[in-house]
Motif scaffolding. Structure first.
Motif, PDB file in Angstrom:
ATOM      1  N   ARG A   8       0.833  -1.200   0.000  1.00 24.60           N
ATOM      2  CA  ARG A   8       0.000   0.000   0.000  1.00 24.60           C
ATOM      3  C   ARG A   8       0.866   1.248   0.000  1.00 24.60           C
ATOM      4  NH1 ARG A   8      -3.237  -1.301   5.362  1.00 24.60           N
ATOM      5  NH2 ARG A   8      -1.125  -2.019   5.828  1.00 24.60           N
ATOM      6  N   PRO A   9       0.584   2.211  -0.870  1.00 23.88           N
ATOM      7  CA  PRO A   9       1.355   3.460  -0.841  1.00 23.88           C
ATOM      8  C   PRO A   9       1.271   4.124   0.532  1.00 23.88           C
ATOM      9  CG  PRO A   9       0.037   3.332  -2.852  1.00 23.88           C
ATOM     10  CD  PRO A   9      -0.410   2.199  -1.970  1.00 23.88           C
ATOM     11  N   GLY A  10       2.405   4.593   1.003  1.00 27.26           N
ATOM     12  CA  GLY A  10       2.443   5.339   2.256  1.00 27.26           C
ATOM     13  C   GLY A  10       2.621   4.509   3.505  1.00 27.26           C
ATOM     14  N   THR A  11       2.034   3.314   3.551  1.00 27.06           N
ATOM     15  CA  THR A  11       2.093   2.500   4.780  1.00 27.06           C
ATOM     16  C   THR A  11       2.790   1.165   4.574  1.00 27.06           C
ATOM     17  OG1 THR A  11      -0.124   1.626   4.314  1.00 27.06           O
ATOM     18  CG2 THR A  11       0.025   3.546   5.761  1.00 27.06           C
ATOM     19  N   GLY A  12       2.505   0.506   3.472  1.00 25.79           N
ATOM     20  CA  GLY A  12       3.162  -0.762   3.181  1.00 25.79           C
ATOM     21  C   GLY A  12       2.681  -1.907   4.046  1.00 25.79           C
ATOM     22  N   ASP A  13       3.445  -2.960   4.059  1.00 20.64           N
ATOM     23  CA  ASP A  13       3.168  -4.151   4.856  1.00 20.64           C
ATOM     24  C   ASP A  13       3.015  -3.760   6.326  1.00 20.64           C
ATOM     25  OD1 ASP A  13       3.531  -6.615   6.373  1.00 20.64           O
ATOM     26  OD2 ASP A  13       4.393  -7.510   4.578  1.00 20.64           O
ATOM     27  N   ASP A  14       1.990  -4.304   6.989  1.00 20.90           N
ATOM     28  CA  ASP A  14       1.756  -3.993   8.401  1.00 20.90           C
ATOM     29  C   ASP A  14       3.003  -4.182   9.255  1.00 20.90           C
ATOM     30  OD1 ASP A  14      -0.880  -3.579   7.685  1.00 20.90           O
ATOM     31  OD2 ASP A  14      -1.590  -5.512   8.433  1.00 20.90           O
ATOM     32  N   THR A  15       3.797  -5.207   8.939  1.00 14.32           N
ATOM     33  CA  THR A  15       4.929  -5.544   9.806  1.00 14.32           C
ATOM     34  C   THR A  15       6.050  -4.518   9.745  1.00 14.32           C
ATOM     35  OG1 THR A  15       5.959  -6.941   8.095  1.00 14.32           O
ATOM     36  CG2 THR A  15       4.448  -8.016   9.632  1.00 14.32           C
ATOM     37  N   ARG A  16       6.019  -3.609   8.762  1.00 10.67           N
ATOM     38  CA  ARG A  16       7.023  -2.540   8.739  1.00 10.67           C
ATOM     39  C   ARG A  16       6.934  -1.689  10.009  1.00 10.67           C
ATOM     40  NH1 ARG A  16       9.683  -1.324   4.018  1.00 10.67           N
ATOM     41  NH2 ARG A  16       9.012  -2.425   2.121  1.00 10.67           N
ATOM     42  N   HIS A  17       5.781  -1.697  10.661  1.00  9.51           N
ATOM     43  CA  HIS A  17       5.546  -0.845  11.823  1.00  9.51           C
ATOM     44  C   HIS A  17       5.482  -1.646  13.129  1.00  9.51           C
ATOM     45  CE1 HIS A  17       4.552   1.903   8.580  1.00  9.51           C
ATOM     46  NE2 HIS A  17       3.661   1.026   8.153  1.00  9.51           N
ATOM     47  N   TRP A  18       5.716  -2.949  13.066  1.00  7.31           N
ATOM     48  CA  TRP A  18       5.607  -3.792  14.255  1.00  7.31           C
ATOM     49  C   TRP A  18       6.930  -3.779  15.022  1.00  7.31           C
ATOM     50  CZ3 TRP A  18       2.433  -8.794  12.764  1.00  7.31           C
ATOM     51  CH2 TRP A  18       1.117  -8.398  12.454  1.00  7.31           C
ATOM     52  N   GLY A  19       7.155  -2.732  15.764  1.00  6.09           N
ATOM     53  CA  GLY A  19       8.362  -2.622  16.548  1.00  6.09           C
ATOM     54  C   GLY A  19       8.120  -1.715  17.748  1.00  6.09           C
ATOM     55  N   PRO A  20       9.144  -1.512  18.588  1.00 10.10           N
ATOM     56  CA  PRO A  20      10.522  -1.921  18.368  1.00 10.10           C
ATOM     57  C   PRO A  20      10.729  -3.432  18.545  1.00 10.10           C
ATOM     58  CG  PRO A  20      10.259  -0.942  20.570  1.00 10.10           C
ATOM     59  CD  PRO A  20       8.932  -0.812  19.863  1.00 10.10           C
ATOM     60  N   PRO A  21      11.919  -3.933  18.141  1.00  8.80           N
ATOM     61  CA  PRO A  21      13.071  -3.181  17.654  1.00  8.80           C
ATOM     62  C   PRO A  21      12.973  -2.819  16.172  1.00  8.80           C
ATOM     63  CG  PRO A  21      13.624  -5.500  17.747  1.00  8.80           C
ATOM     64  CD  PRO A  21      12.234  -5.376  18.306  1.00  8.80           C
ATOM     65  N   PHE A  22      13.674  -1.726  15.827  1.00  8.96           N
ATOM     66  CA  PHE A  22      13.837  -1.291  14.447  1.00  8.96           C
ATOM     67  C   PHE A  22      15.317  -1.366  14.087  1.00  8.96           C
ATOM     68  CE2 PHE A  22       9.888   0.683  15.765  1.00  8.96           C
ATOM     69  CZ  PHE A  22       9.076   0.555  14.650  1.00  8.96           C
ATOM     70  N   LEU A  23      15.580  -1.522  12.800  1.00  2.00           N
ATOM     71  CA  LEU A  23      16.957  -1.504  12.322  1.00  2.00           C
ATOM     72  C   LEU A  23      17.580  -0.152  12.651  1.00  2.00           C
ATOM     73  CD1 LEU A  23      19.121  -3.053  10.649  1.00  2.00           C
ATOM     74  CD2 LEU A  23      18.186  -1.917   8.620  1.00  2.00           C
ATOM     75  N   ARG A  24      18.820  -0.173  13.169  1.00  2.00           N
ATOM     76  CA  ARG A  24      19.512   1.058  13.523  1.00  2.00           C
ATOM     77  C   ARG A  24      20.308   1.590  12.330  1.00  2.00           C
ATOM     78  NH1 ARG A  24      20.007   2.334  18.964  1.00  2.00           N
ATOM     79  NH2 ARG A  24      18.219   1.449  20.075  1.00  2.00           N
ATOM     80  N   GLY A  25      20.290   2.896  12.156  1.00  2.00           N
ATOM     81  CA  GLY A  25      21.059   3.534  11.106  1.00  2.00           C
ATOM     82  C   GLY A  25      22.524   3.652  11.461  1.00  2.00           C
ATOM     83  N   ALA A  26      23.297   4.286  10.578  1.00  2.00           N
ATOM     84  CA  ALA A  26      24.747   4.388  10.778  1.00  2.00           C
ATOM     85  C   ALA A  26      25.093   5.161  12.039  1.00  2.00           C
ATOM     86  CB  ALA A  26      25.380   5.043   9.552  1.00  2.00           C
ATOM     87  N   ASN A  27      24.230   6.101  12.452  1.00  2.00           N
ATOM     88  CA  ASN A  27      24.487   6.907  13.647  1.00  2.00           C
ATOM     89  C   ASN A  27      23.746   6.402  14.877  1.00  2.00           C
ATOM     90  OD1 ASN A  27      26.158   8.748  12.212  1.00  2.00           O
ATOM     91  ND2 ASN A  27      24.314   9.753  11.391  1.00  2.00           N
ATOM     92  N   GLY A  28      23.185   5.198  14.780  1.00  2.00           N
ATOM     93  CA  GLY A  28      22.497   4.610  15.918  1.00  2.00           C
ATOM     94  C   GLY A  28      21.041   4.950  16.031  1.00  2.00           C
ATOM     95  N   GLU A  29      20.530   5.758  15.106  1.00  2.00           N
ATOM     96  CA  GLU A  29      19.126   6.137  15.153  1.00  2.00           C
ATOM     97  C   GLU A  29      18.248   5.029  14.580  1.00  2.00           C
ATOM     98  OE1 GLU A  29      20.367   7.088  10.968  1.00  2.00           O
ATOM     99  OE2 GLU A  29      21.276   7.038  12.972  1.00  2.00           O
ATOM    100  N   ASN A  30      16.983   4.970  15.030  1.00  2.00           N
ATOM    101  CA  ASN A  30      16.048   3.996  14.473  1.00  2.00           C
ATOM    102  C   ASN A  30      15.697   4.375  13.041  1.00  2.00           C
ATOM    103  OD1 ASN A  30      15.797   2.310  16.684  1.00  2.00           O
ATOM    104  ND2 ASN A  30      14.056   3.396  17.548  1.00  2.00           N
ATOM    105  N   THR A  31      15.697   3.384  12.165  1.00  2.00           N
ATOM    106  CA  THR A  31      15.175   3.586  10.819  1.00  2.00           C
ATOM    107  C   THR A  31      13.688   3.230  10.817  1.00  2.00           C
ATOM    108  OG1 THR A  31      15.556   1.327  10.018  1.00  2.00           O
ATOM    109  CG2 THR A  31      17.422   2.858   9.914  1.00  2.00           C
ATOM    110  N   SER A  32      13.090   3.254   9.642  1.00  2.00           N
ATOM    111  CA  SER A  32      11.672   2.898   9.513  1.00  2.00           C
ATOM    112  C   SER A  32      11.458   1.402   9.363  1.00  2.00           C
ATOM    113  CB  SER A  32      11.084   3.607   8.285  1.00  2.00           C
ATOM    114  OG  SER A  32      11.802   3.227   7.110  1.00  2.00           O
ATOM    115  N   GLU A  33      12.542   0.607   9.403  1.00  2.00           N
ATOM    116  CA  GLU A  33      12.459  -0.809   9.093  1.00  2.00           C
ATOM    117  C   GLU A  33      12.390  -1.651  10.367  1.00  2.00           C
ATOM    118  OE1 GLU A  33      12.685  -1.398   5.256  1.00  2.00           O
ATOM    119  OE2 GLU A  33      11.923   0.498   6.060  1.00  2.00           O
ATOM    120  N   ALA A  34      11.200  -2.199  10.680  1.00  2.00           N
ATOM    121  CA  ALA A  34      11.044  -3.041  11.862  1.00  2.00           C
ATOM    122  C   ALA A  34      11.715  -4.395  11.653  1.00  2.00           C
ATOM    123  CB  ALA A  34       9.563  -3.243  12.172  1.00  2.00           C
ATOM    124  N   ALA A  35      12.262  -4.939  12.733  1.00  6.07           N
ATOM    125  CA  ALA A  35      12.908  -6.248  12.657  1.00  6.07           C
ATOM    126  C   ALA A  35      11.929  -7.313  12.157  1.00  6.07           C
ATOM    127  CB  ALA A  35      13.466  -6.635  14.021  1.00  6.07           C
TER     128      ALA A  35
END
Length: 407
Positions: free
Chosen positions: A38-65
């Motif tokens: 779905r445009p804008g939201t995508g697969d439900d599991t993209r939001h099923w967190g934390p945990p989320f994948l951490r970016g290069a600076n340690g910040e949470n990305t939009s990608e749920a584990a």
């Protein structure tokens, strides 16, 4: 080397776990899997967190584990198929696809002309796999179905948990969404069977998979125990209904698992335990007698195992050829030398985080090995490329579709 399914294209309209798990298996085997979201939201599991994948600076990305566990090797495109233009895009992609995976409610895609009957008209070779909670017919067909609910309704939780009367007794679900995973495995198997049939007939077919059906089928020996005896099995903790001793036992520093599969192994265990007389005791000499007298034998074993550490028991029993093992948390699992030797943890490049850890596929094919081509995709990461390459849409057309929120 090309993957075994490198000639296959999959249109994956599924979300959450069962369908995406099947899609990832096919993608690992080389298939091109187009994940429609779905445009804008995508697969439900993209939001099923934390945990989320951490970016290069340690910040949470939009990608749920959770999302990352089931979407490797796919291409993500966003399409709103509630709109006529979006429906046209899906139909055009289906016309070029070998397999379609979906897990919408029964009849849910018919309103958009994306059901099997409609798509078969434009692509008779299409293999269309529908995954629902309860199947396409029967009194529960219209009900939504979720793994936890199915574990209860389908009998698994009547078998899982401590025995009645013990502290903490009661129904327990399995620690992962096992019914979804098993349904994904059955879906992949069914699709491969349908592909083999299509090689002979030239025709696709419809696959009706239900979580409840899978759950009941996977009760295996417990279901057969009931059908054979007429007695419903009950919860017995970590013990086995048909084999003794086959459960956890306390050690001096924790617990370990003993899995004695035959009478010879039991004799060797008794020797290591310093109680060779158990093996000649008529109450324990055979597995059948041990099952009958488990209430006597298990306390005797527990009185002995507490005097050695888990490591000491495992070392001694492995030398004697008695199957046993520790009870590891996941940190110890991924530190285990066998897990490391088999390469069960891998790392893939990721556009937001630099890299993303993954659990490797257990499939080992000698001529067409599993390929790890790309990390789970960002939402809509491949929309423009797929529409241009597969449907021949120009830049201006794609921009117009995006402006109208079709993609």
């Amino acid at each position: 080397m090309s993957g075994a399914l490198s000639h296959i294209r999959v249109l994956d309209l599924s979300r959450v776990l069962a369908g995406p798990w099947a899609g990832q298996i096919l993608a690992d085997l080389g298939a091109e899997v187009l994940k429609v979201e779905r445009p804008g939201t995508g697969d439900d599991t993209r939001h099923w967190g934390p945990p989320f994948l951490r970016g290069a600076n340690g910040e949470n990305t939009s990608e749920a584990a959770y999302y990352l566990c089931a979407n490797r090797n796919k291409k993500s495109l966003t399409v709103d198929f509630t709109q006529a233009e979006g429906q046209r895009i899906i139909r055009d992609l289906a016309a070029q696809s070998d397999i379609l995976l979906e897990n919408f409610k029964v009849g849910g895609l018919a309103a958009y002309g994306l059901d099997y009957a409609s798509l078969r008209e434009i692509n008779p070779r299409l293999i269309y796999c529908s995954i629902t909670g309860f199947g396409q017919d029967g009194p529960y067909a219209q009900r939504p179905g979720y793994d936890f609910m199915i574990q209860g309704l389908g009998g698994l939780m009547s078998l899982t948990g401590r025995s009645a009367g013990e502290e903490g007794a009661g129904p327990i679900k399995v620690g992962v969404a096992l019914v979804d995973i098993l349904t994904g495995l059955y879906a992949a198997t069914s699709v491969l069977a349908a592909l083999a049939h299509r090689d002979q007939s030239g025709l696709g077919q419809y696959i009706d998979l239900a979580l409840l059906d899978v759950q009941v089928a996977c009760l295996a020996n417990q279901a057969q125990n009931y059908l054979t005896s007429g007695v419903a099995p009950c919860r017995i903790g970590n013990a086995h209904p048909n084999i003794v001793p086959y459960q956890d036992f306390p050690s001096a520093d924790g617990d370990f698992i003993l899995t004695v599969g035959n009478d010879g192994q039991f004799r060797r265990f008794c020797e290591v335990a310093g109680h060779g007389e158990w093996a000649s005791d008529p109450r324990f000499a055979t597995n059948q007698s041990r099952v009958i007298h488990r209430d006597v034998l298990i306390p005797l074993i527990r009185q002995v195992t507490v005097f050695k550490t888990t490591a000491e028991w495992i070392a001694a029993l492995e030398v004697a050829g008695v199957p046993c093992g520790p009870i590891n948390d996941l940190a110890k699992v991924f530190d285990d030398p066998q897990v490391q030797a088999r390469g069960l943890k891998l790392v893939l490049p990721h556009p937001l985080a630099g890299s993303v850890p993954q659990v490797a596929s257990p499939i080992r094919l000698s001529l067409t090995p599993v390929e790890y081509r790309n990390a789970p995709p960002l939402l809509g990461e491949h929309t423009d490329a797929v529409l241009a390459e597969r449907l021949g849409l120009g830049t201006a057309t794609i921009a117009e579709l995006r402006e109208r929120q079709v993609i």
